[in-house]
Design an enzyme around this catalytic site. Structure first.
Site: not given
Ligand code: NVA
Ligand code: CP
Length: 331
Positions: A109, A136, A139, A232, A273, A318
């Site tokens: 990540r 993502h 997800q 989101d 998400c 997930r």
């Molecule tokens: N768009 C958000 C998704 C988190 C799961 C981020 O990148 O922070």
């Molecule tokens: N939805 C998601 O990716 O959550 P986290 O940032 O907690 O992993």
């Protein structure tokens, strides 16, 4: 289940996967979920080890990889945003070659998609994208399983995404909907539509699968008869605090509230998400409240807590879907 072989494949973005392969992963996740509920062990990867690298924070993705890894019989090593040499003292290419000598799979990540692509290029083992700025994909498999469980189908489902549609979630949902013959609608300010290049790819794919891709600034049109309303956060991890004012200004008309849900189908579900800003029980939620006077941001607490909200099923999924992705791709 169709005969699909994903052994040794990376999982970096859904553009790399065919509709059959995506459906295979959803079905495999459903099977593994059923086995878990019935207490049937599935330690198919006993003795293997995975590394999970997080350059951004996480609750769901990290826990999903850890629990799924353990359920499959594997050892799991977590590298936190500050605890490894990656990027700072050691290049992505070198890190990939080191970790490939010790581990059987690597989750990553981080920031740009090019980084996870580079990691995969230099790794000898499967690499899974646990979120980048652009995509993502893990997800998406969880979201599709959740929709299938609640609505009984994917093809023909109208999924309306409200909010920042040009980031990882909006981009990925548009692609997965295009691949699976669904009707995707980005309902937001035109400044937050996905890029022209990605829309073009999605429309081309949609022409082959029977999907449709719509971009609209009109809330009434966007939410009309939707089966799924999805949102989101408006400011994603890694973005500067200074963008909040502009986001609130441009995206407030696209907050998911009761009116939006009432314009959707009666059977519509609400998805997110997570994490979500729906009350004042978070530090950032409170800061935004003190600065801009908002009690709730991308979704109202009423919708988040309503019967139509399936966000915790989505979060649970997930784990089952990440398990399926690892099982399918590891040798
Ligand atoms: N768009 C958000 C998704 C988190 C799961 C981020 O990148 O922070
Ligand atoms: N939805 C998601 O990716 O959550 P986290 O940032 O907690 O992993």
């Amino acid at each position: 289940m169709a005969a699909v072989d994903l052994k040794g494949r990376d999982f970096l973005k859904l553009m790399d996967y065919t509709p059959e392969e995506i459906e295979y992963l959803i079905d495999l996740a459903a099977k593994l979920k059923d086995e878990k509920k019935k207490g049937i062990p599935h330690r198919h990867l006993e003795g293997k080890n995975i590394a999970i690298i997080f350059e951004k924070t996480s609750t769901r993705t990290r826990c999903a990889f850890e629990v799924a890894g353990h359920d499959l019989g594997m050892g799991v090593t977590y590298l936190d945003p500050s605890g490894s040499q990656i990027g700072k003292k050691e290049s992505i290419a070198d890190t990939a070659r080191v970790l490939s000598r010790m581990f059987d799979g690597i989750e990553y990540r981080g920031f740009e998609q090019t980084i996870v692509e580079e990691l995969a290029k230099y790794s000898d083992v499967p690499v899974w994208n646990g979120l980048t700025n652009e995509f993502h994909p893990t997800q998406m498999i969880a979201d599709m399983l959740t929709i299938k469980e609640h609505l009984g189908k994917l093809k023909g489902v109208k999924l309306t995404y409200m909010g920042d549609a040009r980031y990882n979630e909006g981009n990925s949902l548009m692609i997965v909907c295009a691949k699976l013959g669904m009707n995707f609608c980005a309902c937001t300010s035109k400044d937050y539509f996905p890029s022209n290049e990605l829309v073009e790819y999605a429309k081309k794919t949609a022409a082959e699968t029977g999907a449709t891709i719509t971009l609209t600034e009109d809330v009434n049109e966007g939410t009309k008869d939707a089966d799924v309303i999805y949102t989101d956060v408006w400011v994603s991890m890694g973005e500067p605090d200074e963008v909040w004012a502009e986001r609130i200004n441009k995206l407030m008309p696209y907050q998911v509230n009761k009116k939006a849900m009432e314009n959707a189908k009666e059977s519509a579900i609400f998805m997110h998400c997570l994490p979500a800003f729906h009350d004042l029980k978070t530090t950032i939620g409170k800061e935004v409240h003190d600065k801009f006077g908002l009690d709730e941001i991308e979704v109202t607490d009423e919708v988040f807590e309503s019967e139509q909200s399936v966000v915790f099923d989505e979060a649970e999924n997930r784990m089952h879907t990440i398990k399926a992705i690892m099982l399918a791709t590891m040798k």
